[in-house]
Design an enzyme around this catalytic site. Structure first.
Site, PDB file in Angstrom:
ATOM      1  N   SER A  99       0.271  -6.312   5.222  1.00 58.31           N
ATOM      2  CA  SER A  99      -0.227  -6.553   3.860  1.00 58.31           C
ATOM      3  C   SER A  99      -1.267  -7.660   3.762  1.00 58.31           C
ATOM      4  O   SER A  99      -1.807  -7.895   2.663  1.00 58.31           O
ATOM      5  CB  SER A  99       0.949  -6.873   2.927  1.00 58.31           C
ATOM      6  OG  SER A  99       1.690  -5.702   2.651  1.00 58.31           O
ATOM      7  N   LYS A 102      -4.500  -6.743   2.133  1.00 53.49           N
ATOM      8  CA  LYS A 102      -4.758  -6.774   0.698  1.00 53.49           C
ATOM      9  C   LYS A 102      -5.681  -7.916   0.289  1.00 53.49           C
ATOM     10  O   LYS A 102      -6.221  -7.900  -0.827  1.00 53.49           O
ATOM     11  CB  LYS A 102      -3.426  -6.825  -0.056  1.00 53.49           C
ATOM     12  CG  LYS A 102      -2.675  -5.495   0.069  1.00 53.49           C
ATOM     13  CD  LYS A 102      -1.208  -5.598  -0.266  1.00 53.49           C
ATOM     14  CE  LYS A 102      -0.518  -4.256   0.036  1.00 53.49           C
ATOM     15  NZ  LYS A 102       0.943  -4.343   0.033  1.00 53.49           N
ATOM     16  N   SER A 159       2.453  -7.972  -3.695  1.00 51.99           N
ATOM     17  CA  SER A 159       1.935  -7.085  -2.644  1.00 51.99           C
ATOM     18  C   SER A 159       2.041  -5.620  -3.031  1.00 51.99           C
ATOM     19  O   SER A 159       2.391  -4.766  -2.220  1.00 51.99           O
ATOM     20  CB  SER A 159       2.680  -7.343  -1.316  1.00 51.99           C
ATOM     21  OG  SER A 159       1.903  -6.969  -0.212  1.00 51.99           O
ATOM     22  N   LYS A 272      -0.462 -15.351   1.305  1.00 57.43           N
ATOM     23  CA  LYS A 272      -0.149 -13.916   1.265  1.00 57.43           C
ATOM     24  C   LYS A 272       0.674 -13.572   2.491  1.00 57.43           C
ATOM     25  O   LYS A 272       0.277 -13.852   3.617  1.00 57.43           O
ATOM     26  CB  LYS A 272      -1.447 -13.097   1.268  1.00 57.43           C
ATOM     27  CG  LYS A 272      -1.221 -11.589   1.312  1.00 57.43           C
ATOM     28  CD  LYS A 272      -0.832 -11.076  -0.052  1.00 57.43           C
ATOM     29  CE  LYS A 272      -0.295  -9.644   0.018  1.00 57.43           C
ATOM     30  NZ  LYS A 272       1.084  -9.585   0.565  1.00 57.43           N
TER      31      LYS A 272
END
Length: 324
Positions: A99, A102, A159, A272
């Site tokens: 992820s 992203k 997410s 993140k």
């Protein structure tokens, strides 16, 4: 005799005029290339191209952080101000970003959305295959109309894969077309060992990068005020939607895992997380220690959502080493 004198004077005038023109031209050329005026011509070049030249991350061997204490096999720590890598561990080795993908999805979307307050409608096709792939979701529903800015928060904080697909469809007509934009930006930024296959980070053998390339990406993205605001938020409240009359609250997965743990001489400002079985536990984070900002990218730590979060503990270890 008078004719010869006139010719001589005429020749002198021509020579003087040519000399004057040469002096003016030389002065103009010098003024163009002086540092004070160089910036005028830099604007003719693409921002990413000029940025790429400033993102040549070089190691600083004076910094010393023991690799033995880290569970992540791939790590890079960068001082944001001068783009100096204070530590690198297998930083150019191929990894799966999960992820952390992203971050690219978000910055491409931000730069290509004409109006962040525009509402985007999620369709049934937006969710196709996401639940089956066990993708992380933000909690939005088919048919829901959500502002673009709220979908950006949904993509980076919880997410949400559905937010990524919704943004991709809105901007490029399909995820496939949007991924082309992602790869184009990667090339412009000088992310030489990166290739994207999707906007969510779902596992794909041809979807890969390095922690060094992700450091280049995050360094660039943090220059964008909207991206930085989202990246450093611990939560976000959306206004009411047609499917959530009371709005919906997005929570940052990183801040949830961090659980208010602090670092010596500073604080972790944002981040993140990422995880798949193949990628392991990953983290991209921003911290301020003393007066300096640092970004840390780590990937590949063993574990899962139910184990100890070694991506978080590695970040605490590294940032605390700076503050000691």
């Amino acid at each position: 005799m008078v004719q010869k004198v006139n010719k001589k004077k005429s020749g002198i005038r021509i020579f003087a005029a040519l000399l004057l023109m040469a002096i003016i031209a030389a002065f103009a050329y010098e003024s163009i290339i002086t540092p004070g005026n160089h910036q005028i011509f830099e604007k003719e070049y693409d921002d990413k191209t000029s940025l790429n030249s400033s993102l040549k991350i070089e190691p600083d061997i004076s910094a010393s952080i023991s690799f033995d204490k880290l569970r992540s096999p791939n790590v890079i720590l960068v001082r944001l101000k001068d783009q100096t890598a204070l530590m690198q561990k297998n930083s150019e080795e191929k990894i799966y970003p999960a992820s952390l993908t992203k971050m690219m999805t978000a910055i491409v979307a931000i730069e290509n959305l004409p109006d962040l307050k525009e509402k985007i409608k999620l369709t049934n096709s937006t969710f196709q295959g996401l639940y089956e792939a066990d993708a992380s979701m933000a909690g939005l529903k088919p048919g829901e109309q959500v502002k673009a800015i709220d979908m950006l928060y949904g993509a980076l904080l919880p997410s949400g894969a559905e937010c990524c697909i919704g943004l991709a469809d809105q901007i490029a007509g399909s995820e496939q077309n949007f991924v082309k934009m992602m790869n184009q930006m990667a090339a412009e930024l000088g992310m030489k060992n990166t290739h994207f296959e999707n906007a969510t980070g779902l596992q794909n053998e041809n979807h890969y990068t390095t922690v060094k390339d992700l450091a280049i990406l995050l360094s660039y993205a943090l220059k964008n005020d909207t991206f930085r605001q989202i990246f450093t938020s611990s939560r976000h409240f959306t206004p009411p939607t047609n499917k959530h009359p009371g709005g919906i609250t997005f929570y940052s997965t990183m801040f949830e895992e961090l659980n208010n743990q602090s670092i010596i001489g500073g604080e972790i400002l944002g981040g993140k997380t990422g995880y798949t079985d193949e990628a392991g536990l990953c983290l991209a984070s921003l911290a301020k220690v003393g007066k300096q900002e640092y970004i840390l990218i780590s990937a590949g730590a063993k574990g899962d959502h139910y184990s100890k979060q070694y991506n978080i503990t590695d970040a605490l270890t590294v940032y605390n080493s700076i503050g000691e």
